[in-house]
Design an enzyme around this catalytic site. Structure first.
Site, PDB file in Angstrom:
ATOM      1  N   ASN A   9       0.863  -1.188   0.000  1.00 24.34           N
ATOM      2  CA  ASN A   9       0.000   0.000   0.000  1.00 24.34           C
ATOM      3  C   ASN A   9       0.897   1.235   0.000  1.00 24.34           C
ATOM      4  OD1 ASN A   9      -1.838   2.034   0.507  1.00 24.34           O
ATOM      5  ND2 ASN A   9      -2.220   1.441   2.640  1.00 24.34           N
ATOM      6  N   TRP A  10       0.934   1.916  -1.132  1.00 24.41           N
ATOM      7  CA  TRP A  10       1.862   3.055  -1.266  1.00 24.41           C
ATOM      8  C   TRP A  10       1.301   4.345  -0.676  1.00 24.41           C
ATOM      9  CZ3 TRP A  10       3.894   2.540  -7.036  1.00 24.41           C
ATOM     10  CH2 TRP A  10       4.570   1.319  -7.163  1.00 24.41           C
ATOM     11  N   LYS A  11       0.058   4.327  -0.250  1.00 24.26           N
ATOM     12  CA  LYS A  11      -0.560   5.497   0.380  1.00 24.26           C
ATOM     13  C   LYS A  11      -0.373   6.760  -0.482  1.00 24.26           C
ATOM     14  CE  LYS A  11       0.314   3.309   4.794  1.00 24.26           C
ATOM     15  NZ  LYS A  11       0.166   3.418   6.220  1.00 24.26           N
ATOM     16  N   HIS A  95      -9.581   0.770   4.757  1.00 24.81           N
ATOM     17  CA  HIS A  95      -8.307   0.951   5.454  1.00 24.81           C
ATOM     18  C   HIS A  95      -8.518   1.862   6.664  1.00 24.81           C
ATOM     19  CE1 HIS A  95      -4.181   2.133   6.311  1.00 24.81           C
ATOM     20  NE2 HIS A  95      -3.811   1.056   5.633  1.00 24.81           N
ATOM     21  N   GLU A  97      -6.876   4.223   7.846  1.00 27.87           N
ATOM     22  CA  GLU A  97      -6.646   5.661   7.608  1.00 27.87           C
ATOM     23  C   GLU A  97      -7.873   6.305   6.966  1.00 27.87           C
ATOM     24  OE1 GLU A  97      -2.892   5.218   5.594  1.00 27.87           O
ATOM     25  OE2 GLU A  97      -1.955   4.652   7.493  1.00 27.87           O
ATOM     26  N   GLU A 167      -5.422  -5.511  10.383  1.00 32.04           N
ATOM     27  CA  GLU A 167      -4.395  -4.512  10.646  1.00 32.04           C
ATOM     28  C   GLU A 167      -4.704  -3.795  11.954  1.00 32.04           C
ATOM     29  OE1 GLU A 167      -2.393  -3.144   6.821  1.00 32.04           O
ATOM     30  OE2 GLU A 167      -4.259  -2.034   6.919  1.00 32.04           O
ATOM     31  N   GLY A 173       2.237   1.837  10.783  1.00 31.01           N
ATOM     32  CA  GLY A 173       3.165   2.962  10.670  1.00 31.01           C
ATOM     33  C   GLY A 173       3.815   3.357  11.988  1.00 31.01           C
ATOM     34  N   SER A 213       3.360  -2.560  10.267  1.00 27.99           N
ATOM     35  CA  SER A 213       4.818  -2.538  10.417  1.00 27.99           C
ATOM     36  C   SER A 213       5.482  -3.865  10.044  1.00 27.99           C
ATOM     37  CB  SER A 213       5.192  -2.109  11.835  1.00 27.99           C
ATOM     38  OG  SER A 213       4.678  -0.813  12.107  1.00 27.99           O
ATOM     39  N   GLY A 234       2.801  -1.331   4.293  1.00 24.57           N
ATOM     40  CA  GLY A 234       2.806   0.087   3.970  1.00 24.57           C
ATOM     41  C   GLY A 234       4.230   0.576   3.729  1.00 24.57           C
TER      42      GLY A 234
HETATM   43  C1  PEP Z   1      -0.764  -0.174   5.886  1.00 22.11           C
HETATM   44  O1  PEP Z   1      -0.742   0.946   5.413  1.00 22.11           O
HETATM   45  O2  PEP Z   1      -1.714  -0.910   5.599  1.00 22.11           O
HETATM   46  C2  PEP Z   1       0.324  -0.600   6.769  1.00 22.11           C
HETATM   47  C3  PEP Z   1       0.239  -1.769   7.323  1.00 22.11           C
HETATM   48  O3  PEP Z   1       1.363   0.288   6.963  1.00 22.11           O
HETATM   49  P1  PEP Z   1       2.777  -0.020   7.670  1.00 22.11           P
HETATM   50  O4  PEP Z   1       3.297  -1.315   7.070  1.00 22.11           O
HETATM   51  O5  PEP Z   1       3.630   1.140   7.340  1.00 22.11           O
HETATM   52  O6  PEP Z   1       2.516  -0.183   9.137  1.00 22.11           O
END
Ligand code: PEP
Length: 254
Positions: A9-11, A95, A97, A167, A173, A213, A234
């Site tokens: 997931n490049w956000k 998600h 976010e 998640e 993050g 993470s 992410g």
């Molecule tokens: C995500 O954005 O779904 C995610 C898991 O981010 P990260 O790996 O940076 O925690």
């Protein structure tokens, strides 16, 4: 029996040129991996260029969200049909976010999920509890609500178009990962819940990814758990080397 999936997931990162460069670097690093499905989710603006760069690499393209209507007076939205039109096979829905910053609710997640599946996309449906919810002992109740509400009207016959990403919000993050035991316990709960809501057969076929993470140094332990079928990544998906290392490590574990 369940093919592992590693999704990046490049956000809100990467210009079109940066996105294409990342794909050009990634393809040779993962070209000999065949046992794992690889998915990347760039920003909307880069989807078309990334689709072209992916060519026949086998890496699949996801969007990070979509709207539930196919067309209409909905300024700023993008429909499932528009996503398949640019070559997406997958879409992230729900998600944390989007829930946290953009008012996504279980009801809107439900509408989006059904529209995306009807539009022939595979949905990576994200769920997870906040730190306060975990610390107050409500993790399973929250996940039960998120799944039951978002899957209202979803039919078992569509199961091959559904991937669940667990998640924990406190792990996204933050550099904190759920322990292998915490993640496995929660994945097993989700699978059991799907078995109750649908059938043991459906529950045994659905891929459940872990996200929060994930890095090359923790993917091995996570993938060794019986109910973890891959990862939604992410931060570590933004560099070809770190994402490829996760893909390769996941594949090695299978
Ligand atoms: C995500 O954005 O779904 C995610 C898991 O981010 P990260 O790996 O940076 O925690």
């Amino acid at each position: 029996m369940r093919k592992p999936v590693i999704a990046g997931n490049w956000k809100l990162y990467n210009s079109t040129a940066e996105a294409v460069k990342l794909i050009d670097e990634l393809i040779p690093l993962v070209s000999d991996t065949a046992l794992t499905e690889i998915v990347v989710a760039p920003a909307f603006t880069a989807l078309s260029a990334v689709k072209k760069a992916l060519a026949d690499s086998g890496i699949q393209l996801a969007a990070q969200d979509c709207f539930w209507e196919e067309e209409g007076a909905y300024t700023g939205e993008v429909s499932p049909m528009m996503l398949t039109d640019v070559g997406c096979s997958h879409v992230l829905i729900g998600h944390s976010e989007r829930r946290q910053f953009f008012g996504e609710t279980d009801k809107t997640v439900n509408k989006k999920l059904k529209a995306a599946i009807a539009g022939r996309l595979t949905v990576i449906f994200c769920i997870g509890e906040t730190l306060a919810e975990r610390e107050s002992g409500n993790t399973f109740a929250v996940l039960r609500r998120q799944i039951a509400e978002a899957l209202t009207g979803f039919s078992e016959t569509e199961s091959d178009r559904l991937i669940i990403a667990y998640e924990p919000v406190w792990a996204i993050g933050t550099g904190k990962t759920a322990s292998e035991g915490q993640a496995q316990e929660t994945h097993a709960f989700i699978r059991q819940l799907l078995s109750e809501l649908y059938s043991p057969d459906m529950a045994s076929r659905i891929r459940i990814l872990y996200g929060g993470s994930v890095k090359a140094d923790n993917i091995g332990g996570l993938m060794s758990q019986p109910d973890i079928d891959g990862a939604l990544v992410g931060g570590a998906s933004l560099k070809a080397e770190s994402f490829a290392a996760i893909v390769r490590f996941a594949e090695f574990q299978e």
